[in-house]
Design a protein around this motif. Structure first.
Motif, mmCIF file in Angstrom:
data_model
loop_
_atom_site.group_PDB
_atom_site.id
_atom_site.type_symbol
_atom_site.label_atom_id
_atom_site.label_comp_id
_atom_site.label_asym_id
_atom_site.label_seq_id
_atom_site.Cartn_x
_atom_site.Cartn_y
_atom_site.Cartn_z
ATOM 1 N N LEU A 170 -2.418 5.080 9.555
ATOM 2 C CA LEU A 170 -2.800 4.426 10.578
ATOM 3 C C LEU A 170 -3.780 3.431 10.076
ATOM 4 O O LEU A 170 -3.726 2.554 10.487
ATOM 5 N N ASP A 171 -4.651 3.714 9.305
ATOM 6 C CA ASP A 171 -5.836 2.798 8.773
ATOM 7 C C ASP A 171 -5.076 1.556 8.044
ATOM 8 O O ASP A 171 -5.199 0.537 8.318
ATOM 9 N N ALA A 172 -3.962 2.069 7.261
ATOM 10 C CA ALA A 172 -3.421 0.911 6.361
ATOM 11 C C ALA A 172 -2.474 -0.020 7.491
ATOM 12 O O ALA A 172 -2.370 -1.164 7.212
ATOM 13 N N CYS A 173 -1.834 0.811 8.315
ATOM 14 C CA CYS A 173 -1.084 -0.121 9.337
ATOM 15 C C CYS A 173 -1.789 -1.029 10.242
ATOM 16 O O CYS A 173 -0.953 -1.983 10.809
ATOM 17 N N ALA A 174 -3.017 -0.931 10.432
ATOM 18 C CA ALA A 174 -3.765 -1.923 11.130
ATOM 19 C C ALA A 174 -3.660 -3.241 10.502
ATOM 20 O O ALA A 174 -3.768 -4.301 11.470
ATOM 21 N N GLN A 175 -3.298 -3.463 9.080
ATOM 22 C CA GLN A 175 -3.118 -4.642 8.807
ATOM 23 C C GLN A 175 -1.424 -4.962 8.303
ATOM 24 O O GLN A 175 -1.537 -6.015 7.465
ATOM 25 N N GLN A 188 -3.973 14.015 6.839
ATOM 26 C CA GLN A 188 -4.450 13.091 5.938
ATOM 27 C C GLN A 188 -3.580 11.881 5.660
ATOM 28 O O GLN A 188 -4.164 10.941 5.848
ATOM 29 N N THR A 218 0.869 -1.346 0.168
ATOM 30 C CA THR A 218 -0.128 0.017 0.089
ATOM 31 C C THR A 218 0.906 1.227 -0.010
ATOM 32 O O THR A 218 1.928 1.358 0.857
ATOM 33 N N ALA A 247 -3.880 9.593 8.808
ATOM 34 C CA ALA A 247 -5.175 8.955 8.879
ATOM 35 C C ALA A 247 -5.017 7.957 8.127
ATOM 36 O O ALA A 247 -5.152 6.518 8.444
ATOM 37 N N ALA A 248 -4.677 7.949 6.733
ATOM 38 C CA ALA A 248 -4.555 6.951 5.874
ATOM 39 C C ALA A 248 -3.480 5.920 6.298
ATOM 40 O O ALA A 248 -3.464 4.893 6.031
#
Ligand code: CTP
Ligand code: CA
Length: 226
Positions: free
Chosen positions: A87-92, A81, A56, A84-85
């Motif tokens: 942190l969201d992608a790093c959850a996986q 921005q 990603t 946010a992007a």
């Protein structure tokens, strides 16, 4: 093409790469940016995909085409921005490589209307500190293997090792900027630092350098998770 799946050094791993500058708006027509071209980060994303990762790419405002083989590209503008992007992608994610040049400050207020010139007077712009994306990740109880970048004009090793510690990173890639190398050039040179080691990657084109970086990241990742 087949060789890039399943048997690479990063096979079956989710890798997030951030790249490029951030732009912080002052008003509808002006912003604060920086000279990052995104080339190094895009080369890192391409190299990670070549090594078999599911990549990603979170990109600030750059004029570059998405590298072949990446799974997903998310375009952002500001540091908020980007955070946010990421942190969201790093959850996986298994690995996060922070190659973006994130703006440290943003205008404390974004004017809704174009600011007008006040002839004969200085303009004072108040700046607010941006969140540190890497530090916010390393503060989480579980987070991916973290690789930072440090562009320095002087005392490269000192500042890079300081950031490795302060931001809780697993590895940092440092380069000297200025002197005709760094942001807008095709070539670069890096020194990689981790807790108990370092390696010099001498000056070469960014694609070759990115492949070497990825080889070291894969090795350190496997050692850390073993
Ligand atoms: N970084 C980040 N969030 C920020 C600023 C930086 O995640 N708000 C990341 C960058 O992507 C890079 C690393 O931190 O991987 C180091 O960035 P750098 O600008 O060199 O570090 P700073 O701590 O901002 O220090 P300074 O700019 O004062 O050198
Ligand atoms: Ca900074």
């Amino acid at each position: 093409l087949l060789a890039s799946f399943g048997d690479g050094a990063l096979a079956r791993l989710n890798v997030v790469v951030s790249a490029g500058p951030t732009f912080e708006d002052i008003d509808p027509v002006r912003f604060i940016g920086n000279r990052s071209s995104g080339k190094m980060g895009f080369a890192v994303a391409a190299a990670a995909a070549q090594a078999g990762a599911r990549v990603t790419l979170v990109a600030g405002p750059v004029s570059l085409a998405a590298p072949a083989g990446i799974a997903r590209r998310i375009d952002v503008r500001s540091a908020a921005q980007m955070q946010a992007a990421v942190l969201d992608a790093c959850a996986q994610a298994d690995i996060y490589i922070a190659a973006a040049a994130v703006g440290d400050y943003r205008p404390a207020e974004v004017a809704e209307r174009k600011l007008k010139k006040q002839a004969g007077a200085d303009m004072v712009l108040k700046l607010a500190e941006n969140p540190d994306i890497l530090a916010s990740l390393s503060a989480q109880p579980t987070h991916p293997f973290l690789v930072g970048f440090a562009a320095e004009t002087h005392e490269v090793a000192n500042y890079a090792r300081g950031k490795l510690q302060r931001k809780g990173l697993d590895m940092i890639a440092a380069n000297r900027v200025g002197e005709g190398m760094g942001f807008e050039t095709a070539d670069n040179a890096l020194t990689l630092y981790w807790a108990d080691g370092e390696v010099e990657l001498p000056r070469t084109d960014k694609a070759a350098l990115a492949r070497q970086l990825i080889a070291h990241v894969a090795e350190r990742y496997k050692t850390a998770r073993a």
